[in-house]
Design an enzyme around this catalytic site. Structure first.
Site, PDB file in Angstrom:
ATOM      1  N   HIS A   1       4.236  -9.623  -4.334  1.00 34.54           N
ATOM      2  CA  HIS A   1       5.179  -9.798  -3.233  1.00 34.54           C
ATOM      3  C   HIS A   1       5.913  -8.507  -2.873  1.00 34.54           C
ATOM      4  O   HIS A   1       6.220  -7.683  -3.720  1.00 34.54           O
ATOM      5  CB  HIS A   1       6.204 -10.870  -3.595  1.00 34.54           C
ATOM      6  N   ASP A   2       6.128  -8.338  -1.585  1.00 30.46           N
ATOM      7  CA  ASP A   2       6.936  -7.247  -1.035  1.00 30.46           C
ATOM      8  C   ASP A   2       6.310  -5.868  -1.241  1.00 30.46           C
ATOM      9  O   ASP A   2       7.021  -4.862  -1.152  1.00 30.46           O
ATOM     10  CB  ASP A   2       8.355  -7.271  -1.609  1.00 30.46           C
TER      11      ASP A   2
ATOM     12  N   GLY B   1       5.666  -6.225  -7.946  1.00 36.05           N
ATOM     13  CA  GLY B   1       6.395  -6.423  -6.710  1.00 36.05           C
ATOM     14  C   GLY B   1       7.131  -5.191  -6.221  1.00 36.05           C
ATOM     15  O   GLY B   1       7.427  -4.270  -6.973  1.00 36.05           O
TER      16      GLY B   1
END
Length: 260
Positions: free
Chosen positions: A118-119, A136
């Site tokens: 994520h991200d 992340g």
């Protein structure tokens, strides 16, 4: 062209000339651009934005919810740029409220079993070899190559045109134009082969080498080296790119081999 054994949610937006092979599942709130190929047994979940002429191979899971206990069902995205290929069993998780998206740029080549958490923001024309893993909140520039089984710790940054050797553990930021190797990860030279392949001249490569000699081979700390580089080296896009990276590093840049 959707095969009858594929499932496409009525809320998905599928452009012309997209092929979705049998046993793939396309969830609601997904967009897929023209000319893309979705292989069999692919799962594309809510929030995916797949560009044009993207190839996704069997077993890949795109835009699953983040493996982050802080995630609270935010409405976030996973963006895959035009011309990118995701090979077998690649996983790309959607963003959280930090960046609201996970993004892979255009014309990237992400090989089998890679994980992009994520991200993460990945630039254009990157190559990630098998089993490379991004935790992340990682930022990766353009034309970055990760050799097989490289693992990057959360919140790290990797500058454009960098090459990270196979099996590396990336715990610090990797500046642009360099080769990173050894354990702990260290500067082992500039990525001269990659730069030549991308049209960098001999003079430009020599300029980048001279900058990194000051940073890594003359026993200055990072602040001292940055000041000397700024004062003594002519301003060029490459010089400024390196200085901006050093000054903006949040985790600190990796060490030179003389420092380990």
């Amino acid at each position: 062209m959707n095969q009858p054994l594929a499932y496409v949610h009525p809320g998905a937006k599928i452009a012309k000339n997209v092929v979705i092979e049998p046993f793939s599942v396309i969830h609601n709130n997904v967009e897929i651009g023209e000319g893309s190929w979705i292989g069999p047994h692919v799962t594309i979940m809510e929030g995916a934005r797949i560009g044009k002429n993207v190839n996704i191979f069997p077993g890949a899971v795109i835009s699953a919810v983040p493996q982050d206990l802080k995630y609270q069902d935010e409405d976030t995205l996973t963006i895959i740029g035009d011309g990118t290929t995701l090979r077998e069993c690649v996983t790309v998780n959607k963003g959280t409220n930090d960046r609201m998206k996970t993004q892979i740029g255009k014309n990237c080549w992400i090989m089998a079993y890679c994980h992009i958490a994520h991200d993460c923001i990945v630039g254009d024309n990157c190559v990630f070899s098998n089993n490379s893993t991004l935790a992340g909140h990682i930022t990766v520039g353009d034309h970055v190559v990760l050799a097989g089984m490289a693992a990057v710790q959360q919140f790290c940054s990797i500058g454009s045109h960098a090459f990270v050797t196979g099996g590396s553990l990336v715990r610090k930021d990797v500046p642009p134009y360099v080769k990173a190797g050894r354990e702990p990860l260290s500067y082992v030279g500039i990525n001269s082969v990659g730069l030549r392949r991308r049209g960098f001249t001999t003079d430009k490569i020599r300029e980048i080498q001279n900058i990194y000699r000051i940073l890594y081979q003359q026993n200055y700390n990072n602040s001292q080296a940055a000041s000397i580089i700024e004062a003594e080296m002519a301003a060029t896009p490459e010089r400024d790119d390196i200085l901006e990276f050093i000054k903006g590093s949040q985790r600190g840049i990796m060490k030179g081999y003389f420092s380990n």
